[in-house]
Design an enzyme around this catalytic site. Structure first.
Site, mmCIF file in Angstrom:
data_model
loop_
_atom_site.group_PDB
_atom_site.id
_atom_site.type_symbol
_atom_site.label_atom_id
_atom_site.label_comp_id
_atom_site.label_asym_id
_atom_site.label_seq_id
_atom_site.Cartn_x
_atom_site.Cartn_y
_atom_site.Cartn_z
ATOM 1 C CE1 TYR A 142 -3.550 -2.578 0.535
ATOM 2 C CE2 TYR A 142 -4.648 -0.555 1.198
ATOM 3 C CZ TYR A 142 -4.711 -1.877 0.807
ATOM 4 O OH TYR A 142 -5.929 -2.472 0.679
ATOM 5 C CE LYS A 192 1.783 -17.514 -3.677
ATOM 6 N NZ LYS A 192 0.874 -18.676 -3.780
ATOM 7 C CG ASP A 224 -2.090 -20.051 -2.425
ATOM 8 O OD1 ASP A 224 -1.519 -20.057 -1.310
ATOM 9 O OD2 ASP A 224 -1.631 -20.663 -3.415
ATOM 10 C CG ASP A 248 -8.012 -4.741 1.552
ATOM 11 O OD1 ASP A 248 -8.923 -4.273 2.254
ATOM 12 O OD2 ASP A 248 -8.002 -4.681 0.310
ATOM 13 C CG ASP A 252 -13.466 -7.045 2.473
ATOM 14 O OD1 ASP A 252 -13.280 -6.355 3.500
ATOM 15 O OD2 ASP A 252 -13.893 -6.569 1.407
HETATM 16 C C1 IPM Z 1 -10.313 -1.340 4.106
HETATM 17 C C2 IPM Z 1 -10.631 -0.699 2.786
HETATM 18 C C3 IPM Z 1 -9.503 0.253 2.465
HETATM 19 C C4 IPM Z 1 -8.225 -0.536 2.350
HETATM 20 C C5 IPM Z 1 -9.741 1.102 1.211
HETATM 21 C C6 IPM Z 1 -11.060 1.835 1.269
HETATM 22 C C7 IPM Z 1 -8.622 2.070 0.980
HETATM 23 O O1 IPM Z 1 -10.793 -1.679 1.816
HETATM 24 O O2 IPM Z 1 -10.248 -0.595 5.121
HETATM 25 O O3 IPM Z 1 -10.179 -2.554 4.159
HETATM 26 O O4 IPM Z 1 -7.930 -1.108 1.296
HETATM 27 O O5 IPM Z 1 -7.494 -0.592 3.342
HETATM 28 MG MG MG Z 2 -10.791 -3.651 2.577
#
Ligand code: IPM
Ligand code: MG
Length: 357
Positions: A142, A192, A224, A248, A252
């Protein structure tokens, strides 16, 4: 206790859920005799509209002075075509960096009350799902340099750099092991290392740090495989520690399999400034302004704030229990609605939580 909170409602459903969550905070303050003063600051799209920048200097200053920061969500289609250098997301990345919030704690738990919402087969989650992703938040791909876009040999070319030094790895590893000590004493480090040099250093350092936590069982998975194991057998995990990009993605995944991403809170912590607390879900522009949004993740983010930032355990538990009681009593927002339950809007479900505090 007297504390000052910087509130950044942001975009989309941000303002609706934050204003409701603050009603819960006020009620807790009244009940337990605390005073939480607040100030609002702009971030994301709304900050672009008002100041031209997704992260105005005044916002950074306000966050640095605060005892804690509460964030709603940023972004929306309105700003999708804007110059990438000032996208709303830049505000979020910028505040993480400015406050040195290198540790992102993202718990994902399947509440028994919401078992029906889980996306996995009941036999797969029979042992429950209660894990925490500890994501490195201010480094990795990032922020790695060099990064950019340019024309190379006549071809448009984009590039980023995934880079970690041992200090960055060590400090996030300590956070993960400390978190595991308060949980089931298991850490799975995700990398990885079969392909990436950066991951080989990551793994080496995590193994070194583990020696300081002999009670914690350490395992390693390639990213993976980790993505696969999360849907195959999620109860094997306690704490997952990983870099910014993998974290990230996996956070999710971990949150959505609970079926209720609208329920999950997160904390971003550093050492120099106060922590930032926010729901995991985004700004949901499709339902913004309609009173449909689920405020529970933001309400639970306040609970996390009280616990992690102010060490107010009873107050934090009080909120968590009120949320669970609300669900037990059958109240739901649209995103977690099931047959036979009572559909509430954003304000109504907050009323139910407040009644149960
Ligand atoms: C998160 C979001 C952010 C990230 C985006 C909105 C920049 O996806 O907080 O997970 O990638 O960190
Ligand atoms: Mg995210």
């Amino acid at each position: 206790m007297k504390k000052h909170i910087c509130v950044m409602a942001g975009d989309g459903i941000g303002p609706e859920i934050v204003s409701q969550a603050l009603r819960v905070l006020d009620k807790v303050a009244e009940k337990f005799g605390h005073e939480f003063t607040r100030e609002e600051a702009l971030i994301g799209g709304i900050a672009i509209d008002n100041t031209g920048s997704p992260l105005p200097e005044a916002t950074i200053e306000a966050c640095k002075k605060a005892d804690a920061v509460l964030l709603g969500a940023v972004g929306g289609p309105k700003w999708d075509t804007i110059d990438p250098a000032i996208r709303p997301e830049k505000g979020l990345l910028g505040i993480r960096k400015a406050l040195g919030l290198f540790a992102n704690l993202r718990p994902a738990r399947l509440l028994p009350e919401l078992a029906g919402a889980c996306l996995l087969r009941p036999d797969i989650v029979k042992d429950g799902l209660d894990l925490m992703v500890v994501r490195e938040l201010t480094g990795g791909i990032y922020f790695g340099k060099p990064a950019g876009t340019e024309v190379r040999d006549g071809k448009r070319t984009g590039f980023n750099t995934m880079i970690y030094n041992e200090d960055e790895i060590r400090r996030i590893a300590h956070i993960a092991f400390k978190a595991a000590m308060k949980r089931k004493k298991k850490v799975c480090s995700v990398d990885k290392a079969n392909v990436l040099d950066v991951s080989r250093v990551w793994r080496e350092v995590v193994i070194e740090v583990a020696k300081e936590y002999p009670e914690v069982e350490l395992s390693h998975l390639y990213v993976d495989n980790a993505a696969m194991q999360l849907v195959r057998d999620p109860s094997q995990f306690d704490v997952i520690v990983t870099g910014n990009l993998f974290g990230d993605i996996l956070s999710d995944e971990a949150s959505v399999i609970t079926g209720s991403i609208g329920m999950l809170a997160s904390a971003s912590l550093g050492t120099e400034y106060a922590g930032l607390y926010e729901p995991i879900h985004g700004s949901a522009p499709d339902i913004a302004g309609q009173g449909k949004a689920n405020p529970l993740a933001t309400i639970l983010s306040i609970s996390m704030m009280l616990l992690h930032e102010f060490d107010l355990k009873d107050e934090a538990m009080c909120i968590e229990n009120a949320v669970r009681k609300t669900l037990q009593d059958g109240f739901r927002t649209g995103d977690i609605m099931e047959e036979g339950k009572i559909l509430c809007n954003t304000t109504e479900i907050t009323d139910k939580v407040i009644e149960r505090l």
